[in-house]
Write an enzyme that holds these catalytic residues in place. Structure first.
Site, PDB file in Angstrom:
ATOM      1  N   LYS A 172     -75.471  -6.741  64.896  1.00 17.42           N
ATOM      2  CA  LYS A 172     -74.329  -7.489  65.427  1.00 17.42           C
ATOM      3  C   LYS A 172     -74.137  -8.839  64.747  1.00 17.42           C
ATOM      4  CE  LYS A 172     -72.938  -4.572  68.634  1.00 17.42           C
ATOM      5  NZ  LYS A 172     -71.612  -3.929  68.586  1.00 17.42           N
ATOM      6  N   GLU A 206     -67.039 -10.012  74.332  1.00 22.82           N
ATOM      7  CA  GLU A 206     -67.500  -9.081  75.351  1.00 22.82           C
ATOM      8  C   GLU A 206     -68.859  -8.565  74.914  1.00 22.82           C
ATOM      9  OE1 GLU A 206     -67.181  -6.582  72.158  1.00 22.82           O
ATOM     10  OE2 GLU A 206     -65.679  -8.056  72.753  1.00 22.82           O
ATOM     11  N   SER A 217     -80.211   0.452  64.363  1.00 25.68           N
ATOM     12  CA  SER A 217     -79.254  -0.631  64.576  1.00 25.68           C
ATOM     13  C   SER A 217     -79.810  -1.800  65.370  1.00 25.68           C
ATOM     14  CB  SER A 217     -78.003  -0.095  65.277  1.00 25.68           C
ATOM     15  OG  SER A 217     -78.348   0.505  66.519  1.00 25.68           O
TER      16      SER A 217
END
Length: 399
Positions: free
Chosen positions: A97, A119, A385
């Site tokens: 991210k 969000e 991830s």
């Protein structure tokens, strides 16, 4: 709503569309904001100073390039394909991210906007956004569903420690879908002073393109690393899919170049119970959060509730470019149940000493099932991830 027509075309034929998917289905006040965002994004990416600053942050702050690690113990245990892990879990903040939030928060500074909203579901995007905002001296507000706040308490504390305000969302299913709804409402109200740092390849154009481009560093690195290690491209690329940013980041540089692209959705408890997050496998085209894509909906088009043991996959839609890949047979999408993902987390911990995020564990579970079926001369790259720190309490309870 905007009046763009829904039609089928070729990828890139219309601005903001991937075949018949994508577009801008948003309140009129946001059209000008989206035009501004697209214009400023293209200007920033053409600016040598902006690119140098972003590349420097990715290298010296986020820790790129991340390793392409040969999972020898896992490969030996499974037999069959040689499995490599693209180690996005080693990025600063613990997931992929940060690639997106550094780029978008830097873009907000380029645009002269000091307030960032976002969000989050699993909390990793919220943490990464709060981190980038703290680094760049920006105010940050993150919307998070009450259900996710309860199951990701450690990430909530991390966001608050970074100076971010976490706003609980109590409407709807109180998960990621509803957090996006509230962030969109905030952006409509405060669009002149605020940048919405959307966390995945979803939403109205240009968000899917921006997030995909910022995450494509994953695939570009994997392409170079696999070529250096194996002398060729991998045979298969595997990644989990919620909204789809880590998978699109891995897939994009390889599209149409030969490797099989496999996206793994949340099978949850099972399709028979209706408690899953398999938008591509079990959904139909519809409009959600400003874009036309596959989503889970009932007979009259109302979005249905989802379930996944992993908060980051608990979403009823998916990015429009993933929908285009599915429609054109350029990628395959499968689902993995909660139980198999939990088993996969334990398996990777035992064989490699790596505890994956439960989102990533879905991709590991697919690799566990598929690797033994294919030859030892094949190479499979799995996107890891995120790391499993945030899911320790769930793992402790469920395992």
């Amino acid at each position: 709503m905007s009046t763009e027509r829904i039609e089928t075309g070729t990828r890139g034929a219309r601005r903001g569309y991937y075949g018949g998917f994508g577009g801008r289905f948003v309140p009129e006040p946001l059209i000008a904001a989206l035009d501004e965002l697209e214009r400023e994004y293209r200007s920033a990416m053409a600016d040598a100073g902006f690119r140098a600053r972003l590349d420097g942050l990715l290298a010296d702050y986020a820790g790129r390039p991340t390793p392409l690690y040969y999972a020898e113990g896992m490969s030996r245990e499974l037999g069959g394909a040689r499995v490599y892990l693209k180690r996005e879990d080693l990025c600063h903040t613990g997931s992929h991210k940060i690639n997106n939030t550094l780029g978008q928060c830097l873009l907000a500074s380029f645009m002269g906007k000091r307030r960032i909203i976002a969000e989050t579901g699993a909390g990793q995007h919220g943490v990464a956004c709060a981190t980038a905002a703290a680094l760049l001296g920006q105010e940050c507000v993150v919307y998070m569903g009450e259900v996710d706040i309860a199951r990701q308490a450690s990430n909530v504390f991390r966001m608050e420690l970074l100076g971010c305000e976490v706003r609980p969302v109590v409407s709807g299913s109180r998960t990621l879908k509803d957090a996006i709804n509230e962030a969109m409402r905030d952006w409509v109200t405060n669009v002149r002073t605020t940048h919405y740092c959307l966390g995945s390849v979803v939403g109205p154009h240009p968000f899917p393109e921006i997030v995909r481009e910022l995450q494509s560093v994953i695939g570009r690195e994997a392409l170079e690393q696999c070529t250096a290690r194996e002398g060729r491209l991998p045979d298969a690329l595997v990644a989990c899919v919620g909204g789809g940013s880590n998978s699109m980041g891995l897939f994009h540089p390889f599209i149409g170049r030969g490797p099989r692209l496999v996206g793994v959705e949340a099978g949850g408890i099972g399709s028979g119970h209706g408690e899953h997050g398999s938008s591509l496998g079990l959904g139909d085209p519809g409009v959600l959060h400003g874009a036309l894509s596959y989503l889970l909906q009932d007979d009259v088009g109302q979005v249905t509730e989802t379930h996944s043991v992993s908060a980051g996959l608990d979403y009823p839609g998916v990015g429009p470019e993933h929908s285009w890949l599915k429609e054109n047979g350029l990628a395959t999408y499968v689902s993995v149940s909660d139980d198999k993902a939990l088993d996969a987390a334990g398996f990777l911990a035992r064989t490699e000493g790596i505890i994956p995020a439960l989102e990533s564990a879905h991709a590991i579970a697919y690799a566990m099932a598929e690797a033994p079926r294919i030859g030892a001369d094949e190479v499979m790259v799995v996107c890891l991830s995120g790391r499993g720190d945030k899911d320790i309490e769930t793992l402790k309870e469920r395992l």
